[in-house]
Design a protein around this motif. Structure first.
Motif, PDB file in Angstrom:
ATOM      1  N   PHE A  51       0.819  -1.178  -0.151  1.00  0.00           N
ATOM      2  CA  PHE A  51       0.137   0.082  -0.088  1.00  0.00           C
ATOM      3  C   PHE A  51       0.679   1.181   0.084  1.00  0.00           C
ATOM      4  CE2 PHE A  51      -2.883  -3.156   1.774  1.00  0.00           C
ATOM      5  CZ  PHE A  51      -3.831  -2.981   0.912  1.00  0.00           C
ATOM      6  N   ILE A  52       1.800   1.473   0.996  1.00  0.00           N
ATOM      7  CA  ILE A  52       2.660   2.656   0.780  1.00  0.00           C
ATOM      8  C   ILE A  52       3.118   3.077  -0.182  1.00  0.00           C
ATOM      9  CG2 ILE A  52       4.503   3.649   2.344  1.00  0.00           C
ATOM     10  CD1 ILE A  52       1.843   3.312   3.807  1.00  0.00           C
ATOM     11  N   PRO A  53       4.015   2.023  -1.000  1.00  0.00           N
ATOM     12  CA  PRO A  53       4.644   2.549  -2.148  1.00  0.00           C
ATOM     13  C   PRO A  53       3.579   2.778  -3.335  1.00  0.00           C
ATOM     14  CG  PRO A  53       5.632   0.574  -1.606  1.00  0.00           C
ATOM     15  CD  PRO A  53       4.455   0.986  -0.650  1.00  0.00           C
ATOM     16  N   LYS A  54       2.506   2.152  -3.336  1.00  0.00           N
ATOM     17  CA  LYS A  54       1.362   2.654  -4.363  1.00  0.00           C
ATOM     18  C   LYS A  54       0.756   3.910  -3.892  1.00  0.00           C
ATOM     19  CE  LYS A  54      -0.401  -1.896  -5.315  1.00  0.00           C
ATOM     20  NZ  LYS A  54      -1.744  -2.429  -5.408  1.00  0.00           N
ATOM     21  N   ILE A  55       0.407   4.112  -2.846  1.00  0.00           N
ATOM     22  CA  ILE A  55       0.053   5.608  -2.333  1.00  0.00           C
ATOM     23  C   ILE A  55       1.047   6.631  -2.610  1.00  0.00           C
ATOM     24  CG2 ILE A  55      -0.720   7.127  -0.422  1.00  0.00           C
ATOM     25  CD1 ILE A  55      -1.675   4.445   0.730  1.00  0.00           C
ATOM     26  N   VAL A  56       2.204   6.491  -2.635  1.00  0.00           N
ATOM     27  CA  VAL A  56       3.259   7.521  -2.726  1.00  0.00           C
ATOM     28  C   VAL A  56       3.372   7.697  -4.209  1.00  0.00           C
ATOM     29  CG1 VAL A  56       5.807   8.175  -2.668  1.00  0.00           C
ATOM     30  CG2 VAL A  56       4.363   7.282  -0.582  1.00  0.00           C
ATOM     31  N   ALA A  57       3.558   6.643  -5.212  1.00  0.00           N
ATOM     32  CA  ALA A  57       3.683   6.703  -6.337  1.00  0.00           C
ATOM     33  C   ALA A  57       2.397   7.287  -7.161  1.00  0.00           C
ATOM     34  CB  ALA A  57       3.761   5.362  -7.028  1.00  0.00           C
ATOM     35  N   VAL A  58       1.247   7.070  -6.671  1.00  0.00           N
ATOM     36  CA  VAL A  58      -0.127   7.781  -7.209  1.00  0.00           C
ATOM     37  C   VAL A  58      -0.074   9.233  -6.739  1.00  0.00           C
ATOM     38  CG1 VAL A  58      -2.474   7.678  -7.229  1.00  0.00           C
ATOM     39  CG2 VAL A  58      -1.165   5.554  -7.399  1.00  0.00           C
ATOM     40  N   LEU A  59       0.269   9.342  -5.632  1.00  0.00           N
ATOM     41  CA  LEU A  59       0.302  10.861  -5.161  1.00  0.00           C
ATOM     42  C   LEU A  59       1.213  11.603  -6.184  1.00  0.00           C
ATOM     43  CD1 LEU A  59      -0.621  13.065  -3.243  1.00  0.00           C
ATOM     44  CD2 LEU A  59       1.183  12.426  -1.756  1.00  0.00           C
ATOM     45  N   LEU A  60       2.510  11.145  -6.289  1.00  0.00           N
ATOM     46  CA  LEU A  60       3.582  11.675  -7.066  1.00  0.00           C
ATOM     47  C   LEU A  60       3.014  11.932  -8.726  1.00  0.00           C
ATOM     48  CD1 LEU A  60       6.861  10.327  -5.635  1.00  0.00           C
ATOM     49  CD2 LEU A  60       5.812  12.646  -5.438  1.00  0.00           C
ATOM     50  N   MET A  61       2.158  10.818  -8.900  1.00  0.00           N
ATOM     51  CA  MET A  61       1.787  10.926 -10.391  1.00  0.00           C
ATOM     52  C   MET A  61       0.717  12.057 -10.563  1.00  0.00           C
ATOM     53  SD  MET A  61       2.871   9.671 -13.092  1.00  0.00           S
ATOM     54  CE  MET A  61       2.179   9.377 -14.991  1.00  0.00           C
ATOM     55  N   ILE A  62      -0.102  12.006  -9.249  1.00  0.00           N
ATOM     56  CA  ILE A  62      -0.949  13.058  -9.594  1.00  0.00           C
ATOM     57  C   ILE A  62      -0.671  14.518  -9.707  1.00  0.00           C
ATOM     58  CG2 ILE A  62      -3.018  14.158  -8.007  1.00  0.00           C
ATOM     59  CD1 ILE A  62      -3.842  11.131  -7.331  1.00  0.00           C
ATOM     60  N   LEU A  63       0.501  14.733  -8.704  1.00  0.00           N
ATOM     61  CA  LEU A  63       1.098  16.105  -8.893  1.00  0.00           C
ATOM     62  C   LEU A  63       1.637  16.105 -10.041  1.00  0.00           C
ATOM     63  CD1 LEU A  63       2.748  16.008  -5.200  1.00  0.00           C
ATOM     64  CD2 LEU A  63       0.966  17.362  -5.862  1.00  0.00           C
ATOM     65  N   ALA A  64       2.390  15.419 -10.700  1.00  0.00           N
ATOM     66  CA  ALA A  64       3.090  15.620 -12.056  1.00  0.00           C
ATOM     67  C   ALA A  64       1.971  15.652 -13.466  1.00  0.00           C
ATOM     68  CB  ALA A  64       3.721  14.548 -12.384  1.00  0.00           C
ATOM     69  N   THR A  65       0.787  14.943 -13.124  1.00  0.00           N
ATOM     70  CA  THR A  65      -0.017  15.181 -14.438  1.00  0.00           C
ATOM     71  C   THR A  65      -1.429  15.814 -13.778  1.00  0.00           C
ATOM     72  OG1 THR A  65      -1.147  12.874 -13.607  1.00  0.00           O
ATOM     73  CG2 THR A  65       0.780  12.981 -15.322  1.00  0.00           C
ATOM     74  N   ALA A  66      -1.299  16.532 -12.951  1.00  0.00           N
ATOM     75  CA  ALA A  66      -2.627  17.544 -12.567  1.00  0.00           C
ATOM     76  C   ALA A  66      -3.055  18.419 -13.572  1.00  0.00           C
ATOM     77  CB  ALA A  66      -2.135  18.074 -11.070  1.00  0.00           C
ATOM     78  N   PRO A  67      -1.836  19.193 -14.269  1.00  0.00           N
ATOM     79  CA  PRO A  67      -2.117  20.011 -15.347  1.00  0.00           C
ATOM     80  C   PRO A  67      -2.988  19.386 -16.787  1.00  0.00           C
ATOM     81  CG  PRO A  67      -0.142  20.623 -14.609  1.00  0.00           C
ATOM     82  CD  PRO A  67      -0.688  19.445 -14.028  1.00  0.00           C
ATOM     83  N   PHE A  68      -2.322  18.196 -16.677  1.00  0.00           N
ATOM     84  CA  PHE A  68      -2.811  17.455 -17.934  1.00  0.00           C
ATOM     85  C   PHE A  68      -4.502  16.956 -17.482  1.00  0.00           C
ATOM     86  CE2 PHE A  68      -3.861  12.922 -19.526  1.00  0.00           C
ATOM     87  CZ  PHE A  68      -4.015  13.266 -20.918  1.00  0.00           C
ATOM     88  N   MET A  69      -4.597  16.482 -16.423  1.00  0.00           N
ATOM     89  CA  MET A  69      -6.079  15.972 -15.912  1.00  0.00           C
ATOM     90  C   MET A  69      -6.981  16.961 -15.862  1.00  0.00           C
ATOM     91  SD  MET A  69      -5.309  13.317 -12.916  1.00  0.00           S
ATOM     92  CE  MET A  69      -3.663  13.241 -12.311  1.00  0.00           C
ATOM     93  N   GLY A  70      -6.591  18.209 -15.298  1.00  0.00           N
ATOM     94  CA  GLY A  70      -7.104  19.462 -15.219  1.00  0.00           C
ATOM     95  C   GLY A  70      -7.776  20.179 -16.645  1.00  0.00           C
ATOM     96  N   SER A  71      -6.762  19.846 -17.766  1.00  0.00           N
ATOM     97  CA  SER A  71      -7.075  20.476 -19.008  1.00  0.00           C
ATOM     98  C   SER A  71      -8.052  19.429 -19.854  1.00  0.00           C
ATOM     99  CB  SER A  71      -5.743  20.467 -19.745  1.00  0.00           C
ATOM    100  OG  SER A  71      -5.339  19.137 -20.097  1.00  0.00           O
ATOM    101  N   GLN A  72      -7.968  17.994 -19.446  1.00  0.00           N
ATOM    102  CA  GLN A  72      -8.874  17.202 -19.991  1.00  0.00           C
ATOM    103  C   GLN A  72     -10.413  17.558 -19.609  1.00  0.00           C
ATOM    104  OE1 GLN A  72      -8.329  14.375 -22.209  1.00  0.00           O
ATOM    105  NE2 GLN A  72      -6.571  15.444 -22.713  1.00  0.00           N
ATOM    106  N   ILE A  73     -10.469  17.422 -18.232  1.00  0.00           N
ATOM    107  CA  ILE A  73     -11.761  17.693 -17.741  1.00  0.00           C
ATOM    108  C   ILE A  73     -12.349  19.102 -17.967  1.00  0.00           C
ATOM    109  CG2 ILE A  73     -13.249  18.069 -15.313  1.00  0.00           C
ATOM    110  CD1 ILE A  73     -10.807  16.038 -14.296  1.00  0.00           C
ATOM    111  N   TYR A  74     -11.532  20.028 -18.056  1.00  0.00           N
ATOM    112  CA  TYR A  74     -11.843  21.698 -18.480  1.00  0.00           C
ATOM    113  C   TYR A  74     -12.373  21.365 -20.063  1.00  0.00           C
ATOM    114  CZ  TYR A  74     -11.866  26.509 -19.601  1.00  0.00           C
ATOM    115  OH  TYR A  74     -12.147  27.843 -19.965  1.00  0.00           O
ATOM    116  N   THR A  75     -11.843  20.555 -20.832  1.00  0.00           N
ATOM    117  CA  THR A  75     -12.007  20.634 -22.314  1.00  0.00           C
ATOM    118  C   THR A  75     -13.470  19.813 -22.492  1.00  0.00           C
ATOM    119  OG1 THR A  75      -9.861  20.480 -23.057  1.00  0.00           O
ATOM    120  CG2 THR A  75     -11.267  19.827 -24.399  1.00  0.00           C
ATOM    121  N   PHE A  76     -13.692  18.888 -21.800  1.00  0.00           N
ATOM    122  CA  PHE A  76     -15.023  18.149 -21.653  1.00  0.00           C
ATOM    123  C   PHE A  76     -15.963  18.991 -21.334  1.00  0.00           C
ATOM    124  CE2 PHE A  76     -18.060  15.768 -19.244  1.00  0.00           C
ATOM    125  CZ  PHE A  76     -18.861  15.069 -20.344  1.00  0.00           C
ATOM    126  N   THR A  77     -15.759  19.783 -20.161  1.00  0.00           N
ATOM    127  CA  THR A  77     -16.970  20.505 -19.425  1.00  0.00           C
ATOM    128  C   THR A  77     -17.253  21.696 -20.723  1.00  0.00           C
ATOM    129  OG1 THR A  77     -15.828  20.173 -17.546  1.00  0.00           O
ATOM    130  CG2 THR A  77     -17.523  22.066 -17.641  1.00  0.00           C
TER     131      THR A  77
END
Length: 88
Positions: A51-77
């Motif tokens: 659990f711990i390595p997965k949580i840390v890796a996913v958190l780091l990935m969310i921080l790294a790809t937050a602009p991409f995710m936000g732009s995808q959701i914004y475009t759909f909206t």
């Protein structure tokens, strides 16, 4: 709004969810497989080890790809609201 427009909107929504969450899911899957392989090789069967390595890796990935995710959701909206505005 007819059935075709609704299905088109749902299809766009599903694609947006897949593309926005894809990087985090892939990272969690790769980390999970690597840890499972490590546990199988060393025969250490600690449940909390996965659990711990997965949580840390996913958190780091969310921080790294937050602009991409936000732009995808914004475009759909924007697309969904423009369809509402133009009456589909």
């Amino acid at each position: 709004m007819n059935a075709i427009d609704s299905l088109d909107l749902v299809r766009d929504l599903i694609w947006t969810v897949i593309s926005a969450s894809g990087p985090c899911v892939v990272v969690a899957m790769v980390i999970g497989i690597a840890i499972a392989l490590l546990q199988a090789l060393t025969q250490v069967q600690e449940m909390t080890l996965t659990f711990i390595p997965k949580i840390v890796a996913v958190l780091l990935m969310i921080l790294a790809t937050a602009p991409f995710m936000g732009s995808q959701i914004y475009t759909f909206t924007e697309r969904a609201y423009s369809r509402i505005e133009h009456g589909f």
